[in-house]
Scaffold this motif. Structure first.
Motif: not given
Length: 220
Positions: A91-93, A149-152, A193-196, A217-219
């Motif tokens: 799942k992704r946002k 290390g965050i993937e979008v 598609y972003l992290p939840l 905004e990434l957390k």
């Protein structure tokens, strides 16, 4: 304001064709002058419409590692948690931006980083707002990993009118936030598609500007 390189051939050949049409009516068919004047006005209007499709505005990009910038001009049509099955398989946002024919059609990278995945898919040409367009239409999928290390993942999707997707990146390339990564001729849609845990900064119906509007905004 400059013209995008993707429009050069279309604009050149359109101009030649339109001039030919005008000369056909003016000097060959011997139509009444009011008809010729009307044809000339129509040709000018159509050419100006095509011209605006390929405008490429220049502006300052405010880079921020925490921000996810809109990849395109358009309108936010989807904000939801969904299963992304091509790359993440989890799942992704998802945020989707619909590009109309009057929007700027340049696509810009939402974040800075390294391209980890890039794939083109031939497909159908369902209308861009169709639920299955994201998985069945002609499309490209690009994944960028930032310094944390965050993937979008962002996906260019062709529509009923937009049948020419262009992308300028490959796996391993380094991209800059707000930098141009592609172009969709005559409008369509871009999915992100972003992290939840990403904090969405836009609402359904909001208008976006590619490379300028902060959509999340990434957390981490």
């Amino acid at each position: 304001m400059t013209l995008h390189k993707e429009g050069r051939k279309i604009l050149f050949f359109s101009l030649i064709i339109f001039i030919g049409i005008f000369f056909l009516f003016e000097y060959v068919l011997n139509t009444p002058q009011w008809v010729n004047d009307g044809i000339l006005i129509i040709l000018i209007v159509v050419y100006l419409l095509i011209l605006q499709f390929f405008r490429n505005p220049k502006f300052i990009i405010n880079k921020n590692d925490k921000h996810v910038l809109a990849p395109a001009d358009g309108k936010v049509v989807v904000i939801e948690n969904t299963e992304e099955t091509e790359y993440f398989n989890e799942k992704r946002k998802q945020i989707s931006i619909f590009m109309s024919p009057v929007n700027v059609h340049v696509n810009r990278s939402p974040i800075s980083g390294v391209v980890k995945f890039c794939k083109y898919h031939a497909g159908k040409y369902l209308v861009a707002w169709h639920p299955k367009s994201s998985t069945e239409n002609e499309r490209t999928t690009i994944v960028v990993e930032n310094g944390s290390g965050i993937e979008v993942l962002f996906r260019q999707i062709a529509g009923a009118m937009a049948r020419r997707i262009k992308w300028y990146v490959n796996e391993g390339d380094v991209v800059e936030q707000g930098g141009e990564f592609g172009f969709i001729k005559f409008g369509s849609r871009v999915d992100i598609y972003l992290p939840l845990d990403a904090e969405v900064k836009v609402n359904i119906g909001d208008k976006t500007k590619g490379g300028r509007t902060v959509i999340a905004e990434l957390k981490s």
